[in-house]
Design a protein around this motif. Sequence first.
Motif, PDB file in Angstrom:
ATOM      1  N   SER A   1       6.058 -13.594   2.858  1.00 57.93           N
ATOM      2  CA  SER A   1       6.769 -12.508   2.627  1.00 57.93           C
ATOM      3  C   SER A   1       7.698 -12.466   1.338  1.00 57.93           C
ATOM      4  O   SER A   1       8.556 -13.243   1.345  1.00 57.93           O
ATOM      5  CB  SER A   1       7.421 -12.053   3.962  1.00 57.93           C
TER       6      SER A   1
ATOM      7  N   LYS B   1       3.153  -9.610  -3.430  1.00 61.45           N
ATOM      8  CA  LYS B   1       1.577  -9.194  -3.389  1.00 61.45           C
ATOM      9  C   LYS B   1       1.501  -7.743  -3.356  1.00 61.45           C
ATOM     10  O   LYS B   1       0.782  -7.251  -3.944  1.00 61.45           O
ATOM     11  CB  LYS B   1       1.149  -9.610  -1.941  1.00 61.45           C
ATOM     12  N   THR B   2       2.238  -6.908  -2.651  1.00 64.45           N
ATOM     13  CA  THR B   2       2.151  -5.614  -2.682  1.00 64.45           C
ATOM     14  C   THR B   2       2.550  -5.172  -4.084  1.00 64.45           C
ATOM     15  O   THR B   2       1.900  -4.080  -4.552  1.00 64.45           O
ATOM     16  CB  THR B   2       2.978  -4.714  -1.513  1.00 64.45           C
ATOM     17  N   SER B   3       3.660  -5.475  -4.654  1.00 69.27           N
ATOM     18  CA  SER B   3       3.920  -5.241  -5.871  1.00 69.27           C
ATOM     19  C   SER B   3       2.951  -5.190  -7.005  1.00 69.27           C
ATOM     20  O   SER B   3       2.682  -4.510  -7.982  1.00 69.27           O
ATOM     21  CB  SER B   3       5.371  -5.662  -6.379  1.00 69.27           C
TER      22      SER B   3
ATOM     23  N   GLU C   1       0.158  -2.711  -6.669  1.00 73.47           N
ATOM     24  CA  GLU C   1       0.872  -1.313  -7.049  1.00 73.47           C
ATOM     25  C   GLU C   1       0.940  -1.300  -8.551  1.00 73.47           C
ATOM     26  O   GLU C   1       0.722   0.063  -9.206  1.00 73.47           O
ATOM     27  CB  GLU C   1       2.062  -0.967  -6.051  1.00 73.47           C
TER      28      GLU C   1
ATOM     29  N   TYR D   1      -6.400   3.889  -1.909  1.00 71.98           N
ATOM     30  CA  TYR D   1      -5.351   3.182  -1.528  1.00 71.98           C
ATOM     31  C   TYR D   1      -4.725   3.240  -0.062  1.00 71.98           C
ATOM     32  O   TYR D   1      -4.422   4.374   0.434  1.00 71.98           O
ATOM     33  CB  TYR D   1      -4.245   3.160  -2.325  1.00 71.98           C
TER      34      TYR D   1
ATOM     35  N   ALA E   1      -1.659   2.086   2.104  1.00 75.90           N
ATOM     36  CA  ALA E   1      -0.760   1.369   1.924  1.00 75.90           C
ATOM     37  C   ALA E   1      -0.061   0.716   3.308  1.00 75.90           C
ATOM     38  O   ALA E   1      -0.483   1.118   4.374  1.00 75.90           O
ATOM     39  CB  ALA E   1       0.565   2.392   1.357  1.00 75.90           C
ATOM     40  N   GLN E   2       0.736  -0.496   3.154  1.00 75.93           N
ATOM     41  CA  GLN E   2       1.250  -1.082   4.231  1.00 75.93           C
ATOM     42  C   GLN E   2       2.065   0.044   5.206  1.00 75.93           C
ATOM     43  O   GLN E   2       2.224   0.137   6.426  1.00 75.93           O
ATOM     44  CB  GLN E   2       2.167  -2.309   3.875  1.00 75.93           C
TER      45      GLN E   2
ATOM     46  N   ASP F   1      -3.579  -2.793   1.866  1.00 73.90           N
ATOM     47  CA  ASP F   1      -2.315  -3.725   2.128  1.00 73.90           C
ATOM     48  C   ASP F   1      -2.123  -3.769   3.478  1.00 73.90           C
ATOM     49  O   ASP F   1      -1.672  -2.805   4.091  1.00 73.90           O
ATOM     50  CB  ASP F   1      -1.142  -3.097   1.324  1.00 73.90           C
ATOM     51  N   GLU F   2      -2.199  -4.995   4.163  1.00 78.46           N
ATOM     52  CA  GLU F   2      -2.245  -5.343   5.559  1.00 78.46           C
ATOM     53  C   GLU F   2      -2.800  -4.293   6.589  1.00 78.46           C
ATOM     54  O   GLU F   2      -2.351  -3.770   7.287  1.00 78.46           O
ATOM     55  CB  GLU F   2      -0.668  -5.223   5.981  1.00 78.46           C
TER      56      GLU F   2
ATOM     57  N   VAL G   1      -4.601  -7.434   0.642  1.00 72.77           N
ATOM     58  CA  VAL G   1      -3.342  -7.842   1.006  1.00 72.77           C
ATOM     59  C   VAL G   1      -3.121  -8.434   2.209  1.00 72.77           C
ATOM     60  O   VAL G   1      -3.326  -7.294   3.334  1.00 72.77           O
ATOM     61  CB  VAL G   1      -2.205  -7.304   0.304  1.00 72.77           C
TER      62      VAL G   1
END
Length: 549
Positions: free
Chosen positions: A358, A362-364, A367, A401, A403-404, A483-484, A515
């Motif tokens: 964490s 990863k998300t960045s 994105e 996309y 998103a988380q 993402d997740e 991700v």
Amino acid sequence: MSRAVEGARIRAMIAGQRRLERGRLRLAAAGGAAVSVAAVCLLGLSGWFITGAALAGVAGMLAAQTFNYLMPSAIIRLLAIIRTGARYVERVAGHEAALRALARLRPQLFSALAAAPPERALGLSSGEASARLIQDVDAVQTLFVRLSTPWALGAGAMSAIILTSMATPTAGLLLALTLGVGAFGSVILARRLADPAGRELQVAVGALKDHIGALEAAAPEMKAYGLQDWAADSVASVAARHDAIQTRLTLAAGWIALWQSGVTALAVVLVVPATVGASLPMTALAALAAVMGVEAASGLAGALHQNGAAAQAMARLDELTTEPSVDLQAAVPSHGLRLAARNIDLAPGMRLAFTGPSGAGKTSLIERLAGLRPARPGEWFLGETDAAHIRPEGRRALFAYAAQDVRLIDGTVRQNLLLAGPADDAALWRALEDAALADRIQTDPRGLDAPVGAGGEFLSGGERRRLGLARAYLRDAPWLLLDEPTEGLDAATQGRVLEALEQRLARTGQGLLLVSHHPAPLSLCPVTVEVGKLHGPLQTSDQSALLTA
């Protein structure tokens, strides 16, 4: 980009709306001018008529019998009707023009915000964005409504000066000078008192809405920890500053009104003695015409009171009108991707997973690829073109996309799904099936028209995540960016979601960038890239499998 250029853009947008509403604005200006002329003439003629009738009565029965009261009373009634009708025309035409213009301006500003650089668009909180698109645009409304003010002021002042001059030319000249002094003083008071308060109030409104929005988002946690009183005190503190500024603005309006009252008294004091030698009815006409001439300037005082708020609103809206850099490429040259850090090439249909601790980024990372954050030069390539050289909106078209952090609008299931684009009911149900959510939606008799509540409050956390996943499935794009996607799901539901996703990828031929820190979703991807903590080096596993995927 300079503030002057930005200001020119927002002014150009407003000028364009004025051109579209030119007919209604001209009608409002004509109505405002007619109101002022009718009001000045109505009060002046009424003063002349009442005084003349009283003198005729004092002079005796013969004078009273010969006094013509029919024509003046008829004209007075006509002027009253004209004033009422013209006021109606002015208000309806002016406000209709303003509301129609703002109805077009808000979507333009929202589009500009969506197309702005990611750091600006995503860095604007929901409360601040709401303040700009609501309060700031409402403040700009005055730039349309008050366009009739100069015409009303000019017509009223000219009518008053003409009527006063009928008593004596000196009285007309003194009234003209008084009106000039009154306008000058109003401008000074507005600039010294109202403008600063109006500017600060626009900022304070945004700060208050931003603060309330932030606390509202954390309402469940604050209730759980018993922080309701602290939150109320926090809001009261921010609101107190807003109210203090509002008080200053109201006091400024009071000072301007007091100045107007003083100017009215001055006009009477100067005009009445200047009518020496004229008849008493003409003196009464001059005095009351002078009063209404100053009254006609009240619209100017109101406009000046709103100047600061309108100017600050335009400055804040300037920030939403940034145009894309002409140096960036609009078109996307290729659907193939390359992660330059490990020289990994991905053709559409391939799959790649990112894992890591964490906060590793990863998300960045994904994105930045999708144009939701500023791209880093040399990190991602689309074909042979650096992603940093392609406009964000061009890159976004390549990705569906999920998103988380799932964001849902306060609407129905159908409305939330259709954010991805037009689709028929069959496609919506198919996407829900692939997200393992169709059974849950079918239990509601309203089906696709079932409301989800503000932020999806009528759904569980797992249901919100799957609704976001279904929305991504509806977008026709060569790459899925997830993402997740199974975070918060139980093992059985996770299994159904992943099985449906495997079948969907095989059916559509979409590529997948995933991700996750759970083993089950990672099994979908033959290649896993470990993202080092806090921008550390990327570590890649099984690159040979990637080349044969």
